[in-house]
Design a protein around this motif. Sequence first.
Motif, PDB file in Angstrom:
ATOM      1  N   ASP A   1     -26.600  20.107  34.496  1.00  0.00           N
ATOM      2  CA  ASP A   1     -27.390  21.320  34.304  1.00  0.00           C
ATOM      3  C   ASP A   1     -27.545  22.082  35.624  1.00  0.00           C
TER       4      ASP A   1
ATOM      5  N   GLY B   1     -24.615  24.168  36.427  1.00  0.00           N
ATOM      6  CA  GLY B   1     -24.287  25.180  35.425  1.00  0.00           C
ATOM      7  C   GLY B   1     -23.306  24.752  34.354  1.00  0.00           C
TER       8      GLY B   1
ATOM      9  N   ASP C   1     -22.952  22.625  30.662  1.00  0.00           N
ATOM     10  CA  ASP C   1     -23.727  22.103  29.541  1.00  0.00           C
ATOM     11  C   ASP C   1     -23.488  20.599  29.406  1.00  0.00           C
TER      12      ASP C   1
ATOM     13  N   ARG D   1     -25.733  34.910  23.561  1.00  0.00           N
ATOM     14  CA  ARG D   1     -26.437  34.162  24.605  1.00  0.00           C
ATOM     15  C   ARG D   1     -27.085  35.075  25.649  1.00  0.00           C
TER      16      ARG D   1
ATOM     17  N   ARG E   1     -25.520  37.387  27.403  1.00  0.00           N
ATOM     18  CA  ARG E   1     -24.606  37.662  28.517  1.00  0.00           C
ATOM     19  C   ARG E   1     -23.935  39.019  28.326  1.00  0.00           C
TER      20      ARG E   1
ATOM     21  N   ARG F   1     -28.178  32.275  36.311  1.00  0.00           N
ATOM     22  CA  ARG F   1     -27.384  31.055  36.493  1.00  0.00           C
ATOM     23  C   ARG F   1     -26.578  30.692  35.255  1.00  0.00           C
ATOM     24  N   ARG F   2     -27.037  31.095  34.060  1.00  0.00           N
ATOM     25  CA  ARG F   2     -26.310  30.813  32.829  1.00  0.00           C
ATOM     26  C   ARG F   2     -25.467  31.992  32.375  1.00  0.00           C
TER      27      ARG F   2
ATOM     28  N   GLU G   1     -26.665  34.971  31.969  1.00  0.00           N
ATOM     29  CA  GLU G   1     -27.487  35.917  31.222  1.00  0.00           C
ATOM     30  C   GLU G   1     -27.742  37.181  32.036  1.00  0.00           C
TER      31      GLU G   1
END
Length: 406
Positions: free
Chosen positions: A124, A127, A129, A294, A296, A350-351, A353
């Motif tokens: 995590d 970055g 999953d 998500r 993004r 970081r994800r 988004e």
Amino acid sequence: MGASIELENLSKRYPGNPNPSVDNVNMEIKAGETVIFVGPSGCGKSTTLKMINRLIEPSGGRIRIGGEDVTDIDPVKLRRKVGYAIQSSGLFPHMTVAQNIALVPKMVGWSKGRIKERVEEMLDLVGLDPGEFHGRYPRQLSGGQQQRVGVARALAADPPVLLMDEPFGAVDPITRDHLQDELIRLQHELHKTIVFVTHDFDEAIKLGDRIAVLRERSHIAQFDTPEAILTNPADDFVSGFVGAGAALKRLNLTRVRDVPITDYPTVTVDDPLQVIFNKLRESGTNEILLLDKRGRPYKWLRRGDLMRAKGSLARAGTLVNDTVTRDATLRDALEAVLTDSSGRTAVTGRRGEYTGVVDMETLMNSVHELLEADRLEAMEHQHELEEARAAQTHAEQEGDGGEEKA
């Protein structure tokens, strides 16, 4: 947290070679600091790095980590306390991602439950999953994903020191930029002591709190902040590393998080077309950013795109090809804006988004401020030189006058 590192008269000699590969290096690295070794090929920078965790045994000198002399302790135990990441990740191909990350915690005797939690925490953190990557093998990962796992493995046992030997040298430029941003973000969270070897001076500027420019045999030409080296290189050797365009290189010292990030009207792929029409009309802009499920950045939509959509967004709009994170440099952002050719680029978390937009006007204002700061600093430096010359001339004249009287 990090630990200080002290190198005292550190040397390495190989049998049959009359000259040392590393000669009498003295250096103090502060706890929590990122220090970059940069220098020409064969100058001894990787050898110096590997002596810190004694992958290469020193021929002479001392190494202290957190004040403890580690020169004479068991090198295997030392390596378990020092994270190590190399080019091409160095993952064991027959082990899964989880097994690779768990390697050192297992060696030092952590419980299975603690190791399982740590593996998920590390994935995590970099970055990835945990559910998706836990059971994969290295061959099933991209180069950038392998490097992330390599960093996760190096940090798994929570070492105070992380050594990195050209870890991003084998990946493509775009992935490399993203990995650099990820390392900067990780360091903000973890505050480890990082020693990083590279031959790329731009990478050194971007990542380092201080940079050690090394000559042959790891002799230190200059050990200072990126700002100081860019504005006041110690000699012609260091100037050669800085190269042309020092002012523009300073764009690597300022992050996207340091400049204004504007909000932008957004919609999601799940929104009905009428909602998107209304949002665009209310925003007063000619463009809106479409986010995926998500959150993004997915597509830029213009009014004309929506008129032609005919009930579907599948073929409407322009795909978002490049984004930057808040830890990206202004140089990264400028390249992304110029690549997109629309005067702006999306900023992500970081994800991946969406968090905002940075535009060309903001970036150009920052460039002008940097150039003006350089101009003023150069003028001040010139003024100091002129005052020093005047003082020296005055002293010489006073001395000549005294001799004539005598």
